[in-house]
Design an enzyme around this catalytic site. Structure first.
Site, PDB file in Angstrom:
ATOM      1  N   LYS A 175       7.949  44.704  28.164  1.00  7.93           N
ATOM      2  CA  LYS A 175       7.577  43.392  27.739  1.00  7.93           C
ATOM      3  C   LYS A 175       6.961  44.213  26.410  1.00  7.93           C
ATOM      4  O   LYS A 175       6.129  44.441  25.482  1.00  7.93           O
ATOM      5  CB  LYS A 175       6.352  43.842  28.255  1.00  7.93           C
ATOM      6  CG  LYS A 175       6.000  42.274  28.422  1.00  7.93           C
ATOM      7  CD  LYS A 175       4.327  41.602  28.775  1.00  7.93           C
ATOM      8  CE  LYS A 175       3.157  42.087  27.950  1.00  7.93           C
ATOM      9  NZ  LYS A 175       3.186  41.640  26.845  1.00  7.93           N
ATOM     10  N   GLU A 250      -1.830  54.381  23.539  1.00  5.91           N
ATOM     11  CA  GLU A 250      -2.238  54.661  21.448  1.00  5.91           C
ATOM     12  C   GLU A 250      -2.763  53.290  21.022  1.00  5.91           C
ATOM     13  O   GLU A 250      -2.422  52.343  21.517  1.00  5.91           O
ATOM     14  CB  GLU A 250      -0.335  54.435  21.546  1.00  5.91           C
ATOM     15  CG  GLU A 250       0.046  55.342  19.658  1.00  5.91           C
ATOM     16  CD  GLU A 250      -0.637  56.418  19.780  1.00  5.91           C
ATOM     17  OE1 GLU A 250      -1.893  56.743  18.952  1.00  5.91           O
ATOM     18  OE2 GLU A 250      -0.602  57.133  19.867  1.00  5.91           O
ATOM     19  N   CYS A 284      -2.633  50.893  12.909  1.00  4.16           N
ATOM     20  CA  CYS A 284      -3.441  51.673  13.414  1.00  4.16           C
ATOM     21  C   CYS A 284      -3.650  53.074  12.936  1.00  4.16           C
ATOM     22  O   CYS A 284      -4.437  53.217  13.032  1.00  4.16           O
ATOM     23  CB  CYS A 284      -2.866  52.044  14.953  1.00  4.16           C
ATOM     24  SG  CYS A 284      -1.384  50.636  16.301  1.00  4.16           S
ATOM     25  N   GLU A 384     -13.038  48.607  14.280  1.00  5.54           N
ATOM     26  CA  GLU A 384     -11.307  48.472  13.910  1.00  5.54           C
ATOM     27  C   GLU A 384     -11.200  46.282  13.527  1.00  5.54           C
ATOM     28  O   GLU A 384     -11.680  45.952  14.634  1.00  5.54           O
ATOM     29  CB  GLU A 384     -10.478  48.259  14.368  1.00  5.54           C
ATOM     30  CG  GLU A 384      -8.985  48.867  14.475  1.00  5.54           C
ATOM     31  CD  GLU A 384      -8.121  48.898  15.150  1.00  5.54           C
ATOM     32  OE1 GLU A 384      -8.101  48.901  16.367  1.00  5.54           O
ATOM     33  OE2 GLU A 384      -7.372  50.004  14.698  1.00  5.54           O
TER      34      GLU A 384
END
Ligand code: UN1
Length: 494
Positions: A175, A250, A284, A384
């Site tokens: 997906k 992750e 990231c 973040e």
């Protein structure tokens, strides 16, 4: 106006449209509709899993060097179509075309690398404790892999998971992110054209809450590999954990670049610009904290502000664009909220505005933003942002720099600019992230090394590198006794 494509599911080697709703795919550079994507339902996921299950019985028996040959062809095809793929990537994701080419190259590299692994897939042969007995470990596939991948690296990250999964005999239900279905479609078309057997890779589209959950909660999915937000990762971990599934995660980062007093300032600024504002900060691995020795802070800020103002911001299709749009209007607003908060926690040096003024149809552009004199504990230094925003944190010593670097819930990437050899080695050991750079920014991981992070960035697994084979294989220990008698282990046989 010509209607764009409608992206479909690919199940058991066939392209299928589904009955459910569709969602529009938007170009973030101008907010024009590029295409539509058919949203899959849990029953489509079920079909995809069943196809993967059937295919796995056969696929696991194909010799790995033969699978490697196929991966080699796929990688060649990716290389032939590099430019077309890069154009799709820039249109859907917004990243500048030069970066898009770099990302497609990562997928090509990963393909060739894993093709080679088809002739290795090493286990170990070790001495047995007993005479006339052979002991070894071999790898076997985990089974059916559910891959859930993000929009920020829609082909590179997919390749980090897909290629090790299939070379080691797993079959896949994938997906991709709902924002970048065209990239996934183009990737799967290449797999299909190269003759990947039906059912080995199946593609479904949809939101995490529906299609993602259906994958994670399917009892025939043996392993889930996910890259995305920490919030979603946590949900996946708890669900997969309770079902006793293998899960590789992750997630976020709050990566820092440390600039020490001995550093080459121009080089450090190059590193900061590329790692913080490249990809509009949507990696990231992006650097969003800059830890600066106070003796060079004024000089570094001066050069950094000047160079930031010279960056060319605009549509990524232009060859000279340095900073493209961010992915969506929602992302633009979230970045702006962080900047408003950051301005109260520090001092704005430049940027801080939505370039398009929030007007519909003007694209999702945010000014590269620098906020200085930020405390390490401030929210702008801890959370973040996933946008082109940096927080500068002044420090007085190397020891303080290491403490600040490690003062984060995340642990993906760190970097240090220094000319002091002792600091190089100390940083390498003391920085507590999964990736460390010396005299380079925090981005730019190469595919043949493990990619991943510590603390809340991950759960101990790694993408890419041979470490990714550990994710998609189970160790099997095999003992062959050729003594002709029953030898009892750990017991005196005389
Ligand atoms: C990511 O942002 O999730 O190291 C991937 C890098 C790239 C991959 C980034 N090679 O920045």
């Amino acid at each position: 106006m010509k209607a764009g494509p409608v992206y479909q599911n690919y199940i058991n080697g066939e392209w299928r449209s589904v009955q459910g709703e569709s969602e529009k795919v938007i170009n973030p550079a101008n907010e024009k509709v590029l295409a539509e994507v058919n949203l899959s339902s849990p029953s489509d996921v079920d079909e995809a899993v069943n196809a993967a299950k059937r295919a796995q019985l056969f696929w696991k028996t194909v010799p790995a060097p033969e699978k490697g040959e196929l991966l080699f062809e796929i990688s060649q095809k990716l290389r032939e179509q590099k430019e077309e793929l890069s154009q799709i990537l820039t249109a859907e994701n917004g990243k500048p075309i030069q970066e898009a080419r770099g990302e497609v190259q990562e997928a090509i590299d990963m393909g060739f690398y894993m093709a080679g692994e088809g002739r290795r897939l090493f286990g170990q042969t070790v001495p047995a404790e007993l005479p006339n007995k052979h002991a070894m470990s071999i790898r076997s596939p985990v089974g059916i892999a559910g891959l859930i991948t993000p929009w920020n690296f829609p082909i590179a990250i997919a390749s980090w998971k897909m290629f090790p999964a299939i070379i080691s005999g797993n079959t896949v239900v994938w997906k991709p992110a709902i924002e970048t279905p065209g990239m996934a479609d183009a990737f799967v078309r290449i797999l299909d054209e190269c003759g990947l057997p039906a059912g080995v890779v199946n593609l479904v589209h949809g939101a995490g809450e529906t299609v993602g959950s259906a994958i994670v909660e399917h009892d025939q999915i043996d392993i889930v590999s996910f890259t995305g937000s920490t919030k979603t990762g946590r949900l996946i971990a708890s669900k997969a954990g309770s079902m006793l599934k293998k899960v590789s995660l992750e997630m976020g980062g709050k990566n820092a670049i440390t600039v020490m007093d001995s550093a080459d300032i121009d080089l450090a600024v190059d590193g900061i610009l590329w790692s913080s504002f490249g990809t509009s900060g949507q990696r990231c691995t992006a650097a969003s904290r800059i830890i600066v020795h106070q003796d060079i802070k004024t000089e570094l800020e001066k050069v950094l502000i000047k160079r930031t103002k010279e960056l060319t911001i605009g549509d990524g299709v232009k060859e000279d664009t340095d900073v493209g749009p961010v992915i969506s209007r929602q992302a633009l607003e979230s970045i702006h909220e962080y900047v408003k908060m950051g301005r109260k926690e520090g001092e704005l040096l430049c940027g801080g505005r939505i370039i398009s003024g929030g007007q519909q149809g003007k694209g999702n552009y945010y000014e590269p933003t620098i906020i200085t004199n930020v405390q390490p504990s401030a929210r702008i230094a801890q959370e973040e942002v996933f946008g082109p925003v940096i927080a500068i944190i002044p420090v007085e010593s190397f020891d303080e720099a290491m403490r600040v670097n490690n003062d984060s819930a995340y642990g993906l990437s760190s970097s240090i600019f220094t000319k002091d050899a002792n600091e190089v080695f100390r940083a390498m050991h003391e920085m507590d992230t999964g990736i460390v750079y010396v005299n380079a920014g925090t981005t730019g991981a190469e595919i043949h090394l493990p990619f991943g992070g510590t603390k809340k960035t991950g759960n101990g697994h790694r993408d890419s590198g041979t470490a990714s084979l550990d994710v998609f294989t189970e160790w099997k220990s095999v003992y062959v006794d050729y003594s002709g008698k029953l030898q009892r282990a750990q017991i005196d046989n005389n």
